[in-house]
Design a protein around this motif. Sequence first.
Motif, PDB file in Angstrom:
ATOM      1  N   ALA A   1     -65.894   0.148 -28.532  1.00  0.00           N
ATOM      2  CA  ALA A   1     -67.038   0.340 -28.952  1.00  0.00           C
ATOM      3  C   ALA A   1     -68.173  -0.578 -29.037  1.00  0.00           C
ATOM      4  CB  ALA A   1     -66.945   1.127 -30.569  1.00  0.00           C
TER       5      ALA A   1
ATOM      6  N   PHE B   1     -63.698   4.105 -29.020  1.00  0.00           N
ATOM      7  CA  PHE B   1     -64.290   5.693 -28.926  1.00  0.00           C
ATOM      8  C   PHE B   1     -64.024   6.396 -27.745  1.00  0.00           C
ATOM      9  CE2 PHE B   1     -67.799   8.205 -28.002  1.00  0.00           C
ATOM     10  CZ  PHE B   1     -67.997   8.945 -29.220  1.00  0.00           C
TER      11      PHE B   1
ATOM     12  N   CYS C   1     -69.894   6.829 -34.998  1.00  0.00           N
ATOM     13  CA  CYS C   1     -68.338   5.941 -34.783  1.00  0.00           C
ATOM     14  C   CYS C   1     -68.508   4.420 -35.554  1.00  0.00           C
ATOM     15  CB  CYS C   1     -68.480   5.354 -33.218  1.00  0.00           C
ATOM     16  SG  CYS C   1     -67.000   4.237 -32.898  1.00  0.00           S
TER      17      CYS C   1
ATOM     18  N   PHE D   1     -71.786   9.252 -30.901  1.00  0.00           N
ATOM     19  CA  PHE D   1     -71.415   7.819 -30.887  1.00  0.00           C
ATOM     20  C   PHE D   1     -71.902   7.025 -32.184  1.00  0.00           C
ATOM     21  CE2 PHE D   1     -72.031   3.528 -29.389  1.00  0.00           C
ATOM     22  CZ  PHE D   1     -70.665   3.024 -29.511  1.00  0.00           C
TER      23      PHE D   1
END
Length: 321
Positions: free
Chosen positions: A169, A89, A84, A81
């Motif tokens: 996200a 996500f 990202c 993550f």
Amino acid sequence: MTARPRLTVGLPVYNGEEYLAESLDALLGQTYEDFELVISDNASTDGTRDICRKYAARDSRIRYLRLPRNIGATPNHNRLFAECRTELFKWASHDDLYARDLLRRCVDALDERPDVILAHADQAVIDADGQVKVPYEYKLATASRRAPERFRSMLFEPGGDDFYGVIRADVLRRVKPMDSYHHADRTFVCEIGLHGPFHQVPELLYFRRDHPTRAERANPSKRSRCVNLDPRRAGPLHPTPRLLAEYVLGFVSAIRRAPLSVADRRACYGHLAAWMSSRARPGAGERVEDRAPVDPARLAVSLDALVAGREGRGVREGDQA
């Protein structure tokens, strides 16, 4: 994929050569293509690296990262993550399968409902050979507009793999990264759910593989599972009572951090107290694999979708090296 895709799919893997290619085919064969697939290889010692490099050479959407040492499953998930840079996500598992329309249905749901923060689809459990064992109906009240009702449902109702949904996200950045105590993924998803409602696409599009080498099967004890999540959990400083205490405190911390009104926060604490007193009830914590199957007619539709996903083969025209 556009110059800056809308979605990042993060796939952590360690020694996943047995099922990885099949999973990559299903992901890369999606009808929704505007995503980057980031693979984080946790220092695998089998053929995982060769498989990843082969697929990365064939499809420009893949970014392959390899760690010099095994840092554990939880830090590897969190690392993905951290990579990202997109609006949406999703975590993916190296041994699961995905029907061709899974990503499209989830992204469409998020586009149609700005208030929804996570979208996923109905699932079935498959065995090592890809045969459906247990499909099940999603009964969690995560679509409720009321945060305490969503929280209560996630505490008391078994099932649900919302961790693997498509998530906004910006919401993920507002919650505490996933920890490595017992059932830390549950407290993590519950905290996400305190920020807004989920949407469950009513189609069987996600197929979770159950096999002897799956992490929870290969590590049957609470201690061994937590050490697999993070090697720093090994040793006398992390006995089972501590892992269980951190689990309960994880819910408390999630409630404390969430953007709730005083009344909603009080209601959530009340649900948590009721849940703690109910843990001895029969069936508490039952696995999805133990639940009754859904209507066979829905199963037939899901199998058609799964076959289509297998036929995708994961390489688009123009992406071959």
